[in-house]
Structures are given as structure tokens and as C-alpha cells.
Design a protein around this motif. Structure first.
Motif, PDB file in Angstrom:
ATOM      1  N   ILE A   8      49.368  22.508 -12.360  1.00  0.00           N
ATOM      2  CA  ILE A   8      50.663  21.839 -12.222  1.00  0.00           C
ATOM      3  C   ILE A   8      50.679  20.509 -12.966  1.00  0.00           C
ATOM      4  O   ILE A   8      49.752  19.706 -12.844  1.00  0.00           O
ATOM      5  CB  ILE A   8      50.966  21.588 -10.726  1.00  0.00           C
ATOM      6  CG1 ILE A   8      51.032  22.918  -9.982  1.00  0.00           C
ATOM      7  CG2 ILE A   8      52.251  20.786 -10.554  1.00  0.00           C
ATOM      8  CD1 ILE A   8      51.133  22.781  -8.480  1.00  0.00           C
ATOM      9  N   GLN A   9      51.753  20.291 -13.716  1.00  0.00           N
ATOM     10  CA  GLN A   9      52.032  18.987 -14.305  1.00  0.00           C
ATOM     11  C   GLN A   9      53.131  18.347 -13.464  1.00  0.00           C
ATOM     12  O   GLN A   9      54.071  19.026 -13.045  1.00  0.00           O
ATOM     13  CB  GLN A   9      52.482  19.132 -15.754  1.00  0.00           C
ATOM     14  CG  GLN A   9      51.378  19.623 -16.658  1.00  0.00           C
ATOM     15  CD  GLN A   9      51.835  19.836 -18.087  1.00  0.00           C
ATOM     16  OE1 GLN A   9      53.012  20.032 -18.354  1.00  0.00           O
ATOM     17  NE2 GLN A   9      50.892  19.804 -19.005  1.00  0.00           N
ATOM     18  N   THR A  10      52.991  17.044 -13.236  1.00  0.00           N
ATOM     19  CA  THR A  10      53.959  16.325 -12.399  1.00  0.00           C
ATOM     20  C   THR A  10      54.549  15.147 -13.162  1.00  0.00           C
ATOM     21  O   THR A  10      54.056  14.759 -14.217  1.00  0.00           O
ATOM     22  CB  THR A  10      53.294  15.775 -11.122  1.00  0.00           C
ATOM     23  OG1 THR A  10      52.388  14.725 -11.470  1.00  0.00           O
ATOM     24  CG2 THR A  10      52.569  16.863 -10.346  1.00  0.00           C
ATOM     25  N   GLU A  11      55.581  14.588 -12.581  1.00  0.00           N
ATOM     26  CA  GLU A  11      56.107  13.321 -13.081  1.00  0.00           C
ATOM     27  C   GLU A  11      55.035  12.259 -12.886  1.00  0.00           C
ATOM     28  O   GLU A  11      54.174  12.382 -11.991  1.00  0.00           O
ATOM     29  CB  GLU A  11      57.368  12.937 -12.307  1.00  0.00           C
ATOM     30  CG  GLU A  11      58.520  13.915 -12.499  1.00  0.00           C
ATOM     31  CD  GLU A  11      59.692  13.631 -11.572  1.00  0.00           C
ATOM     32  OE1 GLU A  11      59.645  12.647 -10.798  1.00  0.00           O
ATOM     33  OE2 GLU A  11      60.654  14.407 -11.620  1.00  0.00           O
ATOM     34  N   VAL A  12      55.077  11.212 -13.687  1.00  0.00           N
ATOM     35  CA  VAL A  12      54.098  10.130 -13.595  1.00  0.00           C
ATOM     36  C   VAL A  12      54.089   9.547 -12.179  1.00  0.00           C
ATOM     37  O   VAL A  12      55.147   9.248 -11.611  1.00  0.00           O
ATOM     38  CB  VAL A  12      54.409   9.029 -14.634  1.00  0.00           C
ATOM     39  CG1 VAL A  12      53.478   7.842 -14.461  1.00  0.00           C
ATOM     40  CG2 VAL A  12      54.312   9.595 -16.040  1.00  0.00           C
ATOM     41  N   GLY A  13      52.896   9.421 -11.605  1.00  0.00           N
ATOM     42  CA  GLY A  13      52.737   8.815 -10.287  1.00  0.00           C
ATOM     43  C   GLY A  13      53.024   9.738  -9.115  1.00  0.00           C
ATOM     44  O   GLY A  13      53.003   9.291  -7.969  1.00  0.00           O
ATOM     45  N   LYS A  14      53.285  11.016  -9.357  1.00  0.00           N
ATOM     46  CA  LYS A  14      53.657  11.935  -8.281  1.00  0.00           C
ATOM     47  C   LYS A  14      52.543  12.905  -7.872  1.00  0.00           C
ATOM     48  O   LYS A  14      52.718  13.687  -6.949  1.00  0.00           O
ATOM     49  CB  LYS A  14      54.882  12.758  -8.685  1.00  0.00           C
ATOM     50  CG  LYS A  14      56.118  11.947  -8.945  1.00  0.00           C
ATOM     51  CD  LYS A  14      56.729  11.491  -7.672  1.00  0.00           C
ATOM     52  CE  LYS A  14      58.067  10.810  -7.938  1.00  0.00           C
ATOM     53  NZ  LYS A  14      58.748  10.456  -6.721  1.00  0.00           N
ATOM     54  N   TYR A  30      46.449  18.628 -16.678  1.00  0.00           N
ATOM     55  CA  TYR A  30      47.203  18.982 -15.470  1.00  0.00           C
ATOM     56  C   TYR A  30      46.927  17.934 -14.415  1.00  0.00           C
ATOM     57  O   TYR A  30      45.882  17.283 -14.422  1.00  0.00           O
ATOM     58  CB  TYR A  30      46.828  20.382 -14.984  1.00  0.00           C
ATOM     59  CG  TYR A  30      47.263  21.435 -15.974  1.00  0.00           C
ATOM     60  CD1 TYR A  30      48.570  21.901 -15.990  1.00  0.00           C
ATOM     61  CD2 TYR A  30      46.387  21.912 -16.939  1.00  0.00           C
ATOM     62  CE1 TYR A  30      48.989  22.828 -16.939  1.00  0.00           C
ATOM     63  CE2 TYR A  30      46.797  22.837 -17.886  1.00  0.00           C
ATOM     64  CZ  TYR A  30      48.098  23.293 -17.875  1.00  0.00           C
ATOM     65  OH  TYR A  30      48.520  24.192 -18.817  1.00  0.00           O
ATOM     66  N   ASP A  31      47.872  17.764 -13.513  1.00  0.00           N
ATOM     67  CA  ASP A  31      47.770  16.717 -12.501  1.00  0.00           C
ATOM     68  C   ASP A  31      47.335  17.241 -11.139  1.00  0.00           C
ATOM     69  O   ASP A  31      46.743  16.517 -10.344  1.00  0.00           O
ATOM     70  CB  ASP A  31      49.130  16.014 -12.368  1.00  0.00           C
ATOM     71  CG  ASP A  31      49.600  15.453 -13.696  1.00  0.00           C
ATOM     72  OD1 ASP A  31      48.846  14.667 -14.300  1.00  0.00           O
ATOM     73  OD2 ASP A  31      50.706  15.819 -14.142  1.00  0.00           O
ATOM     74  N   VAL A  32      47.647  18.503 -10.862  1.00  0.00           N
ATOM     75  CA  VAL A  32      47.299  19.131  -9.579  1.00  0.00           C
ATOM     76  C   VAL A  32      46.825  20.551  -9.864  1.00  0.00           C
ATOM     77  O   VAL A  32      47.416  21.241 -10.698  1.00  0.00           O
ATOM     78  CB  VAL A  32      48.521  19.172  -8.620  1.00  0.00           C
ATOM     79  CG1 VAL A  32      48.184  19.881  -7.324  1.00  0.00           C
ATOM     80  CG2 VAL A  32      49.040  17.767  -8.340  1.00  0.00           C
ATOM     81  N   ILE A  33      45.756  20.967  -9.180  1.00  0.00           N
ATOM     82  CA  ILE A  33      45.306  22.357  -9.245  1.00  0.00           C
ATOM     83  C   ILE A  33      45.332  22.924  -7.837  1.00  0.00           C
ATOM     84  O   ILE A  33      44.788  22.335  -6.902  1.00  0.00           O
ATOM     85  CB  ILE A  33      43.907  22.492  -9.859  1.00  0.00           C
ATOM     86  CG1 ILE A  33      43.923  21.993 -11.301  1.00  0.00           C
ATOM     87  CG2 ILE A  33      43.438  23.943  -9.797  1.00  0.00           C
ATOM     88  CD1 ILE A  33      42.580  22.049 -11.995  1.00  0.00           C
ATOM     89  N   THR A  62      50.415  29.694 -13.791  1.00  0.00           N
ATOM     90  CA  THR A  62      49.718  30.483 -12.779  1.00  0.00           C
ATOM     91  C   THR A  62      48.653  31.342 -13.446  1.00  0.00           C
ATOM     92  O   THR A  62      48.946  32.083 -14.385  1.00  0.00           O
ATOM     93  CB  THR A  62      50.714  31.374 -12.008  1.00  0.00           C
ATOM     94  OG1 THR A  62      51.719  30.533 -11.419  1.00  0.00           O
ATOM     95  CG2 THR A  62      50.010  32.158 -10.915  1.00  0.00           C
ATOM     96  N   CYS A  63      47.423  31.238 -12.947  1.00  0.00           N
ATOM     97  CA  CYS A  63      46.276  31.966 -13.502  1.00  0.00           C
ATOM     98  C   CYS A  63      45.686  32.872 -12.422  1.00  0.00           C
ATOM     99  O   CYS A  63      44.892  32.397 -11.590  1.00  0.00           O
ATOM    100  CB  CYS A  63      45.216  30.996 -13.994  1.00  0.00           C
ATOM    101  SG  CYS A  63      45.792  29.806 -15.214  1.00  0.00           S
TER     102      CYS A  63
END
Length: 77
Positions: A8-14, A38-41, A71-72
Motif C-alpha cells: 500500500i502507498q499512502t498520502e504523506v504522513g498517513k 510502499y508505506d504499509v504491507i 495485491t500479491c
């Protein structure tokens, strides 16, 4: 049972708030904020591919602050 990693890629700081909110979604087995492209896995499990798709599209992608998901599905060779 189908398992998958959702990148997952998120907005900056999220990232932290997105990871925390996703961790409460049924079917999500872990949710970690990380560094890199990516920011979240997220690790998720569902009974079949259709349920996995519903989990990603109807629940995960509706979390505020997410800009993109990949999604993997896990395969057993």
C-alpha cells in the motif's frame, strides 16, 4: 484458503494511521508500516480469490489515506 500480501502507498504522513485502521479489518492477519516504495504491507487471508478481492476492494481500499494498492497472492510451488 488464499493468502496475500497487499502493498500500500499512502498520502504523506498517513502510514501509521492506515496500518492501524487496516489491522482491525476481518481477514487481515498483520499490518505493518514500512519504509521504501510502499508505506504499509498487509498480510491477508480469505477462503477464496473472490473473497480476497472483496476484502481488498470493499474494505482495504476504502481506508482514508490510501492512494494505491498492489495485491500479491501467495503461491505454493
Amino acid at each position: 484458503m488464499v493468502h496475500a500480501y497487499i502493498l500500500i502507498q499512502t498520502e504523506v504522513g498517513k502510514a501509521a494511521s492506515v496500518a492501524a485502521e487496516i489491522s482491525g479489518i476481518p481477514g487481515v492477519t498483520s499490518s505493518e508500516d514500512v519504509t521504501g516504495p510502499y508505506d504499509v504491507i498487509v498480510r491477508a487471508a480469505a477462503d477464496n480469490v473472490d473473497e480476497l478481492g472483496q476484502l481488498v476492494v470493499a474494505k482495504v481500499q476504502n481506508v482514508e489515506g490510501i492512494t494505491r494498492t498492489l495485491t500479491c497472492p501467495v503461491v505454493h510451488l
